[in-house]
Write an enzyme that holds these catalytic residues in place. Structure first.
Site, mmCIF file in Angstrom:
data_model
loop_
_atom_site.group_PDB
_atom_site.id
_atom_site.type_symbol
_atom_site.label_atom_id
_atom_site.label_comp_id
_atom_site.label_asym_id
_atom_site.label_seq_id
_atom_site.Cartn_x
_atom_site.Cartn_y
_atom_site.Cartn_z
ATOM 1 N N ILE A 62 2.879 83.504 60.332
ATOM 2 C CA ILE A 62 2.521 84.408 61.326
ATOM 3 C C ILE A 62 3.256 84.411 62.308
ATOM 4 C CG2 ILE A 62 0.778 82.923 62.406
ATOM 5 C CD1 ILE A 62 -1.004 85.067 62.499
ATOM 6 N N CYS A 63 3.454 85.589 63.004
ATOM 7 C CA CYS A 63 4.080 85.549 64.514
ATOM 8 C C CYS A 63 3.394 86.658 65.223
ATOM 9 C CB CYS A 63 5.580 86.278 64.258
ATOM 10 S SG CYS A 63 5.743 87.904 63.789
ATOM 11 N N ARG A 64 3.858 87.316 66.184
ATOM 12 C CA ARG A 64 3.043 88.066 67.156
ATOM 13 C C ARG A 64 2.536 89.353 66.560
ATOM 14 N NH1 ARG A 64 3.497 92.375 71.080
ATOM 15 N NH2 ARG A 64 2.273 92.083 72.806
ATOM 16 N N MET A 90 -0.582 87.857 65.056
ATOM 17 C CA MET A 90 -1.793 87.261 66.128
ATOM 18 C C MET A 90 -2.261 88.686 66.774
ATOM 19 S SD MET A 90 -1.902 84.143 65.590
ATOM 20 C CE MET A 90 -3.312 83.917 67.171
#
Length: 111
Positions: A62-64, A90
């Site tokens: 996961i990232c932004r 996110m």
């Protein structure tokens, strides 16, 4: 976001509760808000810290927004891991009401 068939993806709402969740965002993003069970290894440090990522279970990355995590998912899968991109990152995690915490005193948010 769709990166094609080469990038297995899962919606943030569908990440299992007990998943190994690898957060590849930068420190300031992590500090602002992250999933409580996530493991933080920034994308730029991953090549040096790859041994910390388990090979015996699925890794949810996961990232932004899902862009960096898609790149990491491809790299991990090419190197023999079983990785899935958390589609929407996110931003989507927060949107679907998954738990978040911050490293500071204020409320968690997606930076």
């Amino acid at each position: 976001m769709n990166f094609g068939e080469d990038v297995p993806a899962v919606d943030a709402a569908d990440v299992p509760q007990d998943a190994y969740l690898l957060d590849v965002r930068e420190q300031d993003e992590w500090d602002a808000g992250h999933a409580p069970q996530a493991v933080h290894i920034p994308m730029g440090e991953l090549s040096d810290r790859a041994a910390e990522v388990p090979r015996d279970r699925d890794v949810y990355v996961i990232c932004r927004s899902g862009m960096r995590s898609a790149q990491v998912t491809i790299a991990l899968n090419n190197a023999g891991w079983l990785a899935k991109n958390v589609d929407g990152g996110m931003k989507r995690w927060a949107e679907v009401g998954r738990p978040m915490e911050s490293s500071g005193d204020g409320p968690a948010y997606v930076a």
